[in-house]
Design a protein around this motif. Structure first.
Motif, PDB file in Angstrom:
ATOM      1  N   CYS A  42       0.858  -1.194   0.000  1.00 44.30           N
ATOM      2  CA  CYS A  42       0.000   0.000   0.000  1.00 44.30           C
ATOM      3  C   CYS A  42       0.891   1.239   0.000  1.00 44.30           C
ATOM      4  CB  CYS A  42      -0.891  -0.029   1.244  1.00 44.30           C
ATOM      5  SG  CYS A  42      -1.829   1.497   1.489  1.00 44.30           S
ATOM      6  N   CYS A  92      -7.144  -1.585   0.683  1.00 42.18           N
ATOM      7  CA  CYS A  92      -6.105  -1.832   1.673  1.00 42.18           C
ATOM      8  C   CYS A  92      -6.791  -2.167   2.992  1.00 42.18           C
ATOM      9  CB  CYS A  92      -5.204  -0.620   1.864  1.00 42.18           C
ATOM     10  SG  CYS A  92      -4.066  -0.860   3.251  1.00 42.18           S
ATOM     11  N   GLY A 105       0.083   3.977   1.290  1.00 41.26           N
ATOM     12  CA  GLY A 105      -0.194   4.802   2.463  1.00 41.26           C
ATOM     13  C   GLY A 105       0.169   4.152   3.787  1.00 41.26           C
ATOM     14  N   CYS A 106       0.530   2.876   3.789  1.00 41.49           N
ATOM     15  CA  CYS A 106       0.861   2.202   5.050  1.00 41.49           C
ATOM     16  C   CYS A 106       1.770   1.013   4.767  1.00 41.49           C
ATOM     17  CB  CYS A 106      -0.422   1.765   5.777  1.00 41.49           C
ATOM     18  SG  CYS A 106      -1.187   0.284   5.044  1.00 41.49           S
ATOM     19  N   GLU A 145      -5.686  -2.343   5.846  1.00 39.35           N
ATOM     20  CA  GLU A 145      -5.186  -1.557   6.989  1.00 39.35           C
ATOM     21  C   GLU A 145      -5.760  -0.135   6.949  1.00 39.35           C
ATOM     22  OE1 GLU A 145      -3.315  -3.186   9.157  1.00 39.35           O
ATOM     23  OE2 GLU A 145      -3.202  -4.934   7.820  1.00 39.35           O
ATOM     24  N   CYS A 146      -5.680   0.510   5.777  1.00 38.03           N
ATOM     25  CA  CYS A 146      -6.106   1.914   5.676  1.00 38.03           C
ATOM     26  C   CYS A 146      -7.639   2.049   5.696  1.00 38.03           C
ATOM     27  CB  CYS A 146      -5.605   2.540   4.387  1.00 38.03           C
ATOM     28  SG  CYS A 146      -3.825   2.768   4.328  1.00 38.03           S
TER      29      CYS A 146
HETATM   30 ZN   LIG Z   1      -2.804   0.972   3.484  1.00 34.98          ZN
END
Ligand SMILES: [Zn+2]
Length: 294
Positions: free
Chosen positions: A269, A289, A271-272, A291-292
Motif C-alpha cells: 500500500c 487496503c 499509504g501504510c 489496513e487503511c
Molecule cells: Zn494501506
C-alpha cells in the motif's frame, strides 16, 4: 468500459477537432449501430461536444443531437482532409482519436471495424470504429434527449448539486447495499465505475464491503471529497489505459500509474505498511487496503 475521466478526455479532444464543422453526409455501413434518421443532421453545423455520464453528446444546430456510446471497444477517429497520394505518416498528422486502442489508429481508414463515417463539408471525416459492435450512435430530438438522460442517469460528481447532503440522501436510500454497489449504480451517481469507486473508497478509508446504512455523515463528507479527488487524478493523467483506453491523440493515458489500489493487488500500500488486497464483490474485482480502510 471507459469511465468518466476516459470519456471526458475523448470529449475534450473531439470538441477541439469538430466544433464549427458542417455534416455533409453520413455513411452507415452497419445499420444496427445507427439509430434515427441521418437526414435530420445533414447540412447542419456542430455547435458543441458534451458528455453525460459515459456518453458523448454531439450538439448539432437545430432540433436534433447525436448521442454516442463507445461501450467496450468503440473508437472515434477524426482525420483532416487528406491530399491524394499522402503516405501513412502524413495521415497520422492532425488525426485525433479516442477509445479502445488497436492498430486501427494508424491503419488505413475506413477498415473492417469502421461502421459509421461522418463527412464534413471541408473534406475532413469522423470515423466510428467498433471491433465488438456494442457501441452505437443515435439521433435524438434535443428535448427528448435531455429528459431521457435525466431519467436514466444519476447525478454527475462534478455537478454543483453533488453536495454532502445529496450524497448522504443517495447512500441512505440503499441501507442494505454494500457501499461499492451504491456508488457504481449509474442511476444513483453517474460516470464512476469499478476503477474510480475502488480508488474513491481508498481515499475515504472506507471498506467497499461496508453496508451503506452504517456509513456515518463524517465518512460521507470524506467520501464525497474522495470521489472528486480520484476523478481529478484520472482527468489529470488523461484517463486510464489500464482498461484498454487511449487518449484522443492516440497516446496512452497515464492514470493507472497513479492508482492507489485498483489493479495493485499484492503490492505494498502507498499509504501504510499493508498489502493491497483483491476480492470479488457484486461480481466485480474489488481492490482495497485492509489496513487503511475500515
Ligand atoms: Zn494501506
Amino acid at each position: 468500459m471507459p469511465e468518466l475521466p476516459e470519456v471526458e478526455t475523448i470529449r475534450l479532444g473531439l470538441k477541439k477537432a469538430i466544433v464549427g464543422k458542417t455534416i455533409a453526409g453520413v455513411e452507415i455501413r452497419v445499420p444496427k449501430l445507427f439509430h434515427g434518421d441521418k437526414t435530420d443532421i445533414i447540412d447542419k453545423k456542430i455547435v458543441d461536444v458534451n458528455r453525460r455520464a459515459k456518453q458523448i453528446i454531439i450538439d448539432v444546430e437545430g432540433d436534433n443531437d447525436l448521442l454516442i456510446h463507445l461501450k467496450m471497444t468503440g473508437q472515434l477517429i477524426f482525420r483532416p482532409k487528406q491530399e491524394l497520394g499522402s503516405i501513412n505518416q502524413e495521415l497520422w498528422e492532425g488525426q485525433t482519436a479516442g477509445g479502445h486502442p488497436s492498430k486501427d489508429w494508424t491503419a488505413v481508414l475506413p477498415n473492417s471495424t469502421t461502421h459509421i463515417i461522418f463527412d464534413f463539408s471541408d473534406g475532413s471525416k469522423l470515423f466510428f470504429n467498433d471491433m465488438r459492435r456494442f457501441g452505437w450512435i443515435k439521433v435524438f430530438n434535443s428535448g427528448e434527449l435531455a429528459s431521457k438522460l435525466s431519467e436514466e442517469l444519476g447525478i454527475e460528481p462534478f455537478d454543483k448539486e453533488f453536495t454532502n447532503a445529496e450524497l448522504a440522501k443517495i447512500i441512505k436510500s440503499k441501507p442494505r447495499w454494500n457501499i461499492k454497489k451504491v456508488l457504481t449504480d449509474q442511476s444513483l451517481i453517474s460516470g464512476i465505475g469499478n476503477i474510480y469507486v475502488d480508488e474513491s473508497l481508498y481515499w475515504a478509508e472506507i471498506l467497499p464491503t461496508r453496508l451503506a446504512g452504517e456509513i456515518s455523515d463524517d465518512e460521507i463528507a470524506k467520501l464525497r471529497e474522495a470521489i472528486i479527488k480520484s476523478l481529478e487524478i484520472g482527468l489529470k493523467y488523461g484517463g486510464s489505459s489500464e482498461n484498454t483506453y487511449y487518449k484522443i491523440d492516440g497516446t496512452k493515458g497515464q492514470a493507472q500509474e497513479h492508482f492507489q489500489v485498483y489493479a495493485q493487488e499484492g503490492k505494498p500500500c502507498k499509504g501504510c505498511e499493508g498489502v493491497v488486497k483483491k476480492i470479488r464483490l457484486n461480481g466485480r474485482g474489488t481492490h482495497f487496503c485492509p489496513e487503511c480502510q475500515k
